[in-house]
Design a protein around this motif. Structure first.
Motif, mmCIF file in Angstrom:
data_model
loop_
_atom_site.group_PDB
_atom_site.id
_atom_site.type_symbol
_atom_site.label_atom_id
_atom_site.label_comp_id
_atom_site.label_asym_id
_atom_site.label_seq_id
_atom_site.Cartn_x
_atom_site.Cartn_y
_atom_site.Cartn_z
ATOM 1 N N THR A 187 0.423 -29.390 -13.360
ATOM 2 C CA THR A 187 1.824 -29.776 -13.556
ATOM 3 C C THR A 187 2.505 -29.006 -14.682
ATOM 4 O OG1 THR A 187 1.150 -31.593 -15.017
ATOM 5 C CG2 THR A 187 1.400 -32.091 -12.666
ATOM 6 N N ASP A 188 1.742 -28.459 -15.608
ATOM 7 C CA ASP A 188 2.360 -27.686 -16.687
ATOM 8 C C ASP A 188 2.922 -26.377 -16.139
ATOM 9 O OD1 ASP A 188 1.651 -29.663 -18.361
ATOM 10 O OD2 ASP A 188 0.241 -28.505 -19.573
ATOM 11 N N ASP A 189 4.004 -25.920 -16.763
ATOM 12 C CA ASP A 189 4.648 -24.664 -16.355
ATOM 13 C C ASP A 189 4.453 -23.643 -17.461
ATOM 14 O OD1 ASP A 189 6.131 -22.639 -15.304
ATOM 15 O OD2 ASP A 189 8.079 -23.658 -15.446
ATOM 16 N N ILE A 190 3.694 -22.603 -17.154
ATOM 17 C CA ILE A 190 3.426 -21.601 -18.182
ATOM 18 C C ILE A 190 4.684 -20.833 -18.557
ATOM 19 C CG2 ILE A 190 2.824 -19.684 -16.630
ATOM 20 C CD1 ILE A 190 0.483 -19.105 -18.587
ATOM 21 N N ASN A 191 5.670 -20.815 -17.649
ATOM 22 C CA ASN A 191 6.935 -20.142 -17.971
ATOM 23 C C ASN A 191 7.762 -20.929 -18.983
ATOM 24 O OD1 ASN A 191 6.886 -17.805 -16.151
ATOM 25 N ND2 ASN A 191 6.865 -19.344 -14.532
ATOM 26 N N ALA A 192 7.410 -22.214 -19.160
ATOM 27 C CA ALA A 192 8.163 -23.047 -20.088
ATOM 28 C C ALA A 192 7.690 -22.900 -21.526
ATOM 29 C CB ALA A 192 8.071 -24.506 -19.662
ATOM 30 N N VAL A 193 6.711 -22.044 -21.741
ATOM 31 C CA VAL A 193 6.203 -21.842 -23.102
ATOM 32 C C VAL A 193 7.302 -21.240 -23.970
ATOM 33 C CG1 VAL A 193 4.525 -20.593 -24.505
ATOM 34 C CG2 VAL A 193 3.833 -21.560 -22.307
ATOM 35 N N ASN A 194 7.587 -21.902 -25.084
ATOM 36 C CA ASN A 194 8.589 -21.413 -26.037
ATOM 37 C C ASN A 194 7.882 -20.509 -27.039
ATOM 38 O OD1 ASN A 194 10.455 -21.116 -28.209
ATOM 39 N ND2 ASN A 194 11.531 -22.957 -27.491
ATOM 40 N N VAL A 195 8.086 -19.228 -26.872
ATOM 41 C CA VAL A 195 7.368 -18.256 -27.706
ATOM 42 C C VAL A 195 7.748 -18.401 -29.172
ATOM 43 C CG1 VAL A 195 6.950 -15.803 -28.117
ATOM 44 C CG2 VAL A 195 7.151 -16.652 -25.773
ATOM 45 N N ASP A 196 9.021 -18.655 -29.456
ATOM 46 C CA ASP A 196 9.464 -18.773 -30.850
ATOM 47 C C ASP A 196 8.830 -19.974 -31.536
ATOM 48 O OD1 ASP A 196 11.060 -16.516 -30.611
ATOM 49 O OD2 ASP A 196 12.807 -17.669 -29.911
ATOM 50 N N SER A 197 8.827 -21.123 -30.849
ATOM 51 C CA SER A 197 8.213 -22.304 -31.454
ATOM 52 C C SER A 197 6.701 -22.125 -31.576
ATOM 53 C CB SER A 197 8.521 -23.545 -30.617
ATOM 54 O OG SER A 197 7.947 -23.433 -29.324
ATOM 55 N N LEU A 198 6.114 -21.405 -30.618
ATOM 56 C CA LEU A 198 4.689 -21.134 -30.685
ATOM 57 C C LEU A 198 4.375 -20.245 -31.884
ATOM 58 C CD1 LEU A 198 1.943 -21.489 -29.285
ATOM 59 C CD2 LEU A 198 2.434 -19.426 -27.973
ATOM 60 N N ARG A 199 5.228 -19.271 -32.136
ATOM 61 C CA ARG A 199 5.039 -18.390 -33.289
ATOM 62 C C ARG A 199 5.137 -19.190 -34.591
ATOM 63 N NH1 ARG A 199 8.458 -14.956 -32.030
ATOM 64 N NH2 ARG A 199 7.230 -13.134 -31.418
#
Length: 453
Positions: free
Chosen positions: A244-256
């Motif tokens: 169910t998770d969407d890998i495209n929804a990853v927020n790169v800025d928040s992850l950084r």
């Protein structure tokens, strides 16, 4: 009549299919997949069984200090009564000195006994050290279970990301196939009208064939990724699941920002915590050997009855005679040939080895953290580059198609643009996967990948 039976059977079969239907795929987010694995993975179950075994071992240690009660009943038949040899003049003072000894039966045919014995340990240094080690032993078993959970969480997370990326690649390939197929139909129409050559149509057909072949490979990769994920989760291979998770929804800025914290605490690593517990056990092991120099004290009480008669039936009709004994044992070690001295030296060496392992693990954690930090920086940079390349490739495809339709571009230019776009898409998701794996490795290095709930 026969047709009616066929129809009736068909309706029954249809009812069964509607009632049961195909197995519904279970929905799993990444967190849910990890939670499922923690409950069902066989490696974790084995670690939990080891923890239960540790509890049983602790109970065994404690039981040694509790009263030990035993009972025994025996019946003996002296089929041939043994004889004892005494001097002849023991019974006959007038017997000559050189007369042969008298062989006298010593015993009776039937003997019986019944007894109970109670033993109690009063003081033993090793026992009390063992009691102190019990809690540490339990802690070690629990931490070993946690270590298994961390390893499973890492494997499940990486397998989950792998399946996600494979599915996204399949979606993009389907989109590319649809786009090139649409272009080929337009090109066929233009060829029929005499505007383009048949060679242009053939080139596009080759492109579609290559895309379909790659699509099949990606489909095989998806099936393999799901099989690996279910294996890591401890789920049956034939049970369908849906991510169910969407890998495209990853927020790169928040992850950084989330991974920008450089702090490193060795205590967060379960491996380091395990070594600390092993150091405690090694210290208790040393104290246990040293306690061997102390005396030990125990006591036992025995109470019973016995009887002896010429006939077996008399054991059940005549009197039995009671007896009782109290024993106190004090064992004082005096000299053991320096055995404990050498054992102590071995235990000290074992403690030194644990300390060296702690230092080595710290260095290893530092190296893992540095490598993971560098890898994630590189992954962020690569992802940004590939994202930019993907945007450019999409624009090139759009422009090349317009030029081709307006007659100012070539079919080869469009095919090259499509190939570049496919490569850019693959590179983008490869970079995204590398970023997520680098994130897992960094969280693992910092000891933040999995925490007990």
């Amino acid at each position: 009549m026969k047709n009616e039976q066929i129809i009736r059977r068909s309706l029954m079969l249809l009812a069964i299919l509607l009632a049961f239907g195909p197995l519904r795929a279970q929905d799993f987010s990444l967190e849910q997949a990890v939670d499922y694995a923690v409950k069902h993975n066989l490696n974790i179950k084995n670690a939990q069984l080891d923890a239960l075994s540790a509890e049983a071992r602790i109970g065994e240690i404690r039981a040694a200090g509790l009263p030990q009660l035993s009972a025994a009943v025996s019946v003996t038949n002296n089929i041939i009564i043994p004889r004892f040899f005494l001097p002849a003049n023991a019974f006959d003072p007038t017997a000559p000195a050189d007369a042969p000894p008298a062989a006298v039966e010593f015993g009776i045919p039937w003997q019986g006994s019944a007894s109970a014995n109670l033993n109690q340990l009063i003081f033993n240094g090793s026992y009390f050290i063992g009691l102190k080690a019990a809690a540490t032993y339990r802690e070690l078993a629990q931490k070993s279970t946690t270590s298994s959970k961390v390893q499973v969480a890492e494997s499940v997370t990486k397998a989950y990301y792998s399946a996600q990326v494979a599915e996204e690649r399949a979606k993009l390939l389907d989109l590319n196939i649809s786009r090139v197929d649409s272009l080929m139909r337009e090109t066929k129409a233009m060829n029929a009208s005499g505007f383009v050559e048949l060679l242009d149509v053939n080139r596009l057909e080759v492109q579609i064939n290559n895309l379909q072949t790659e699509r099949q490979k990606v489909q095989n990769l998806i099936e393999l990724s799901y099989a690996l994920l279910k294996y890591q989760m401890g789920m049956p291979a034939n049970e369908p699941i849906k991510l169910t998770d969407d890998i495209n929804a990853v927020n790169v800025d928040s992850l950084r920002a989330e991974l920008g914290n450089p702090d490193l605490n060795y205590e967060n690593r379960i491996e380091y915590s395990l070594l600390n517990t092993q150091e405690k056990l090694a210290g208790l092991d040393l104290r246990n050997v040293r306690s061997g120099y102390l005396p030990s004290l125990s006591a036992s009480v025995g109470y019973g009855y016995n009887a002896g008669y010429d006939k077996f039936s008399q054991l059940f009709t005549d009197n039995w005679y009671n007896n009782m004994v109290l024993t106190v044992n004090l064992n004082i070690p005096i000299f053991d040939g320096f055995s404990k001295r050498y054992q102590i030296n071995q235990k000290k060496i074992a403690i030194d080895k644990v300390k060296n392992s702690q230092t080595l693990l710290k260095q290893s954690i530092d190296l893992e953290n540095n490598q993971a930090s560098i890898n994630i920086k590189n992954a962020f940079a690569t992802l940004e580059t590939q994202k930019r390349n993907l945007t450019l490739a999409e624009e090139i495809v759009r422009v090349s198609k317009i030029k081709y339709k307006e007659g100012v571009g070539s079919n080869i230019e469009v095919i090259n643009a499509e190939s570049s776009l496919k490569e850019a898409q693959t590179n983008y998701f490869t970079a995204l996967y590398d970023l997520m794996i680098a994130k897992v490795d960094l969280s693992r290095a910092k000891g933040e990948l999995y925490t007990e709930k």
